[in-house]
Design an enzyme around this catalytic site. Structure first.
Site, PDB file in Angstrom:
ATOM      1  N   ILE A  10       1.338   3.540  -5.349  1.00  0.00           N
ATOM      2  CA  ILE A  10       0.366   2.993  -6.313  1.00  0.00           C
ATOM      3  C   ILE A  10      -0.735   2.219  -5.587  1.00  0.00           C
ATOM      4  CG2 ILE A  10       0.057   1.475  -8.306  1.00  0.00           C
ATOM      5  CD1 ILE A  10       3.065   2.084  -8.983  1.00  0.00           C
ATOM      6  N   GLU A  50      10.100 -12.133 -18.114  1.00  0.00           N
ATOM      7  CA  GLU A  50       9.590 -11.412 -19.288  1.00  0.00           C
ATOM      8  C   GLU A  50      10.652 -11.328 -20.382  1.00  0.00           C
ATOM      9  OE1 GLU A  50       8.086  -7.669 -17.826  1.00  0.00           O
ATOM     10  OE2 GLU A  50       6.764  -8.678 -16.426  1.00  0.00           O
ATOM     11  N   LEU A  57       0.866  -1.195   0.000  1.00  0.00           N
ATOM     12  CA  LEU A  57       0.000   0.000   0.000  1.00  0.00           C
ATOM     13  C   LEU A  57       0.897   1.238   0.000  1.00  0.00           C
ATOM     14  CD1 LEU A  57      -3.177   0.346   0.073  1.00  0.00           C
ATOM     15  CD2 LEU A  57      -2.817   1.251   2.374  1.00  0.00           C
ATOM     16  N   GLY A  58       1.746   1.318  -1.025  1.00  0.00           N
ATOM     17  CA  GLY A  58       2.603   2.489  -1.198  1.00  0.00           C
ATOM     18  C   GLY A  58       1.907   3.492  -2.105  1.00  0.00           C
ATOM     19  N   HIS A  72       2.930  -6.233 -19.748  1.00  0.00           N
ATOM     20  CA  HIS A  72       3.581  -5.218 -18.900  1.00  0.00           C
ATOM     21  C   HIS A  72       3.267  -3.792 -19.397  1.00  0.00           C
ATOM     22  CE1 HIS A  72       7.213  -4.609 -16.005  1.00  0.00           C
ATOM     23  NE2 HIS A  72       6.408  -3.553 -15.969  1.00  0.00           N
ATOM     24  N   ARG A  96       5.482  -7.046  -9.802  1.00  0.00           N
ATOM     25  CA  ARG A  96       6.539  -7.735 -10.534  1.00  0.00           C
ATOM     26  C   ARG A  96       6.223  -9.229 -10.562  1.00  0.00           C
ATOM     27  NH1 ARG A  96       7.909  -3.615 -12.519  1.00  0.00           N
ATOM     28  NH2 ARG A  96       9.830  -2.457 -12.270  1.00  0.00           N
ATOM     29  N   ARG A 146       4.713  -4.223   5.544  1.00  0.00           N
ATOM     30  CA  ARG A 146       5.461  -4.527   6.768  1.00  0.00           C
ATOM     31  C   ARG A 146       5.102  -3.538   7.868  1.00  0.00           C
ATOM     32  NH1 ARG A 146      10.964  -4.359   3.683  1.00  0.00           N
ATOM     33  NH2 ARG A 146       9.718  -2.616   2.902  1.00  0.00           N
TER      34      ARG A 146
HETATM   35  P1  NDP Z   1       6.232   2.225  -3.017  1.00  0.00           P
HETATM   36  O1  NDP Z   1       7.640   2.084  -2.583  1.00  0.00           O
HETATM   37  O2  NDP Z   1       5.530   3.534  -2.875  1.00  0.00           O
HETATM   38  O3  NDP Z   1       5.314   1.135  -2.269  1.00  0.00           O
HETATM   39  C1  NDP Z   1       5.744  -0.157  -2.027  1.00  0.00           C
HETATM   40  C2  NDP Z   1       4.776  -0.806  -1.028  1.00  0.00           C
HETATM   41  O4  NDP Z   1       5.136  -2.166  -0.866  1.00  0.00           O
HETATM   42  C3  NDP Z   1       4.820  -0.171   0.345  1.00  0.00           C
HETATM   43  O5  NDP Z   1       3.507  -0.126   0.858  1.00  0.00           O
HETATM   44  C4  NDP Z   1       5.666  -1.144   1.158  1.00  0.00           C
HETATM   45  O6  NDP Z   1       5.274  -1.085   2.517  1.00  0.00           O
HETATM   46  C5  NDP Z   1       5.269  -2.471   0.515  1.00  0.00           C
HETATM   47  N1  NDP Z   1       6.290  -3.497   0.678  1.00  0.00           N
HETATM   48  C6  NDP Z   1       7.587  -3.457   0.276  1.00  0.00           C
HETATM   49  N2  NDP Z   1       8.216  -4.591   0.624  1.00  0.00           N
HETATM   50  C7  NDP Z   1       7.291  -5.356   1.264  1.00  0.00           C
HETATM   51  C8  NDP Z   1       7.327  -6.641   1.882  1.00  0.00           C
HETATM   52  N3  NDP Z   1       8.466  -7.371   1.911  1.00  0.00           N
HETATM   53  N4  NDP Z   1       6.202  -7.109   2.451  1.00  0.00           N
HETATM   54  C9  NDP Z   1       5.065  -6.391   2.434  1.00  0.00           C
HETATM   55  N5  NDP Z   1       4.961  -5.175   1.862  1.00  0.00           N
HETATM   56  C10 NDP Z   1       6.067  -4.669   1.286  1.00  0.00           C
HETATM   57  O7  NDP Z   1       6.215   1.738  -4.529  1.00  0.00           O
HETATM   58  P2  NDP Z   1       5.168   2.091  -5.688  1.00  0.00           P
HETATM   59  O8  NDP Z   1       3.778   1.930  -5.162  1.00  0.00           O
HETATM   60  O9  NDP Z   1       5.545   3.370  -6.324  1.00  0.00           O
HETATM   61  O10 NDP Z   1       5.504   0.900  -6.725  1.00  0.00           O
HETATM   62  C11 NDP Z   1       5.446  -0.452  -6.318  1.00  0.00           C
HETATM   63  C12 NDP Z   1       6.034  -1.384  -7.365  1.00  0.00           C
HETATM   64  O11 NDP Z   1       5.120  -1.549  -8.420  1.00  0.00           O
HETATM   65  C13 NDP Z   1       7.305  -0.889  -8.063  1.00  0.00           C
HETATM   66  O12 NDP Z   1       8.454  -1.150  -7.288  1.00  0.00           O
HETATM   67  C14 NDP Z   1       7.300  -1.683  -9.355  1.00  0.00           C
HETATM   68  O13 NDP Z   1       8.025  -2.877  -9.206  1.00  0.00           O
HETATM   69  C15 NDP Z   1       5.827  -2.012  -9.570  1.00  0.00           C
HETATM   70  N6  NDP Z   1       5.308  -1.305 -10.755  1.00  0.00           N
HETATM   71  C16 NDP Z   1       4.862  -2.017 -11.836  1.00  0.00           C
HETATM   72  C17 NDP Z   1       4.391  -1.370 -12.968  1.00  0.00           C
HETATM   73  C18 NDP Z   1       3.922  -2.118 -14.164  1.00  0.00           C
HETATM   74  O14 NDP Z   1       4.120  -1.643 -15.273  1.00  0.00           O
HETATM   75  N7  NDP Z   1       3.266  -3.247 -14.011  1.00  0.00           N
HETATM   76  C19 NDP Z   1       4.367   0.092 -13.053  1.00  0.00           C
HETATM   77  C20 NDP Z   1       4.799   0.751 -11.840  1.00  0.00           C
HETATM   78  C21 NDP Z   1       5.249   0.056 -10.745  1.00  0.00           C
HETATM   79  P3  NDP Z   1       6.301  -1.447   3.736  1.00  0.00           P
HETATM   80  O15 NDP Z   1       7.613  -0.819   3.386  1.00  0.00           O
HETATM   81  O16 NDP Z   1       5.637  -0.904   4.958  1.00  0.00           O
HETATM   82  O17 NDP Z   1       6.372  -2.947   3.750  1.00  0.00           O
END
Ligand code: NDP
Length: 322
Positions: A155, A261, A152-153, A279, A232, A175
């Site tokens: 996006i 991919e 829940l970042g 993608h 991913r 986390r």
């Molecule tokens: P953010 O860094 O804003 O959000 C990442 C989220 O993932 C946070 O809520 C983080 O919370 C959570 N997270 C990270 N690691 C873990 C874990 N081990 N367990 C549980 N939760 C986890 O990233 P964005 O939202 O900007 O982007 C997310 C991802 O989406 C990108 O890294 C990219 O890989 C993918 N993406 C894919 C696209 C596509 O074309 N399909 C386009 C754009 C993005 P916390 O740290 O509290 O765990």
């Protein structure tokens, strides 16, 4: 002009990046092979680089004056940021400018998956819509679903906000719990999968998220379960997913991303209850232009003002000295 900083364009990038850099930088191009094919006299002059996807890690050692790598995309798993940090190289990504597009795609993929709309269109285009014929009712619906968002970042939050309009229950697993959202927090991915019937994956590619969505998680989603992955492919055990679809352990899946991919397992192509996209979550002209602009703006800011606009957290390198 010898005074222009030299910027390496690694492989193919969005042409707008090149347009936006052309005036102020001297651009050199190299194909993304493990060995850098640039003359030594050129390599030692390179101060910036731009890349989409993987940046060959070995190149860093061959570019002694490299200060900044502008990576196209918010996920920067293709750049070895630890190696960059160790060498004092700043890495930038393109956060936020793609949030809406990716969230919109996630919702579109979710609806297409549960209502089988792409199949209905194929059926129509195939000339099957004739008097007396109807496309089969979709066995699934979005109505009444309980959705769990894995990540829940930036996006994930936009996906959650959009889901509010669909009157579904919304929960998330990260986390660290967020205290600024009204959604149900699950401290574990498995406990969330047990509580919901729809799982949307939007976490980054990290060692911890490798194959996090495994057989156990899929089985916890249950026979009406739907998996949507816009994060991913790395985060899903594809073999377990194929098994779960074959055995009816879950009901459907919508995937924008894959483990290796552009390879898409043939077994996934066979399922009629699976929606597959190449993608494309951020892939509109507008959003890709905004991402290209942010790559270019990071390089401009770095060489004009000595600071990057959106450095990744792993390379919090002090502002550049002129
Ligand atoms: P953010 O860094 O804003 O959000 C990442 C989220 O993932 C946070 O809520 C983080 O919370 C959570 N997270 C990270 N690691 C873990 C874990 N081990 N367990 C549980 N939760 C986890 O990233 P964005 O939202 O900007 O982007 C997310 C991802 O989406 C990108 O890294 C990219 O890989 C993918 N993406 C894919 C696209 C596509 O074309 N399909 C386009 C754009 C993005 P916390 O740290 O509290 O765990």
């Amino acid at each position: 002009d010898a005074k222009k900083p030299v910027v390496l364009v690694a492989g193919k990038v969005n042409p707008r990046i090149i347009e936006r850099l052309g005036d102020r930088f001297e651009l050199v191009h190299a194909e993304k092979h493990a060995r850098l094919s640039l003359g030594a006299n050129v390599a030692t002059e390179v101060r910036g680089a731009v890349v989409s996807g993987d940046f060959p890690t070995d190149w860093m050692a061959e570019l002694p004056k490299l200060e900044i790598i502008g990576s196209f995309g918010v996920g920067y798993d293709g750049v070895d940021v630890r190696e960059a940090a160790a060498r004092g190289i700043t890495v930038t990504n393109t956060p936020d400018v793609l949030n809406d597009e990716v969230a919109d795609t996630a919702i579109g993929l979710l609806i297409n998956t549960v209502r089988q709309l792409p199949r209905a269109e194929d059926w129509l285009r195939g000339g099957n819509w004739v008097p007396g014929s109807n496309f089969p009712l979709s066995p699934l619906s979005l109505k009444g679903r309980k959705v769990g968002i894995f990540g829940l970042g930036r996006i994930g939050l936009e996906i959650a906000r959009r889901l509010e309009g669909f009157k579904v229950a919304i929960g998330y697993h990260t986390r660290s719990r967020r205290d600024d959202v009204p959604y149900t927090y699950y401290p574990g991915l498995l406990s969330m999968a047990e509580a919901v019937d729809t799982l949307i994956c939007i976490v980054p590619k990290t060692p911890e998220t490798h194959k996090a969505i495994n057989a156990e998680v899929l089985s916890a989603l249950g026979p009406r379960g739907v998996l949507i992955n816009v994060g991913r492919g790395w985060s899903v055990d594809e073999t377990a997913l194929i098994g779960a679809l074959e055995k009816g352990i879950i009901a459907a899946a919508g995937l924008d991303v894959f483990y290796d991919e552009p390879h898409v397992p043939a077994a996934l192509m066979e399922f009629s209850n699976v929606c597959l996209l190449p993608h494309v979550a951020s892939a509109s002209v507008d959003t890709r232009n905004a991402m290209a602009d942010l790559v270019a703006d990071n390089l401009h800011a770095w060489f004009a003002e000595g600071r990057a606009l959106t450095p990744v957290p792993e390379t919090p390198i002090p502002p550049r000295r002129n």
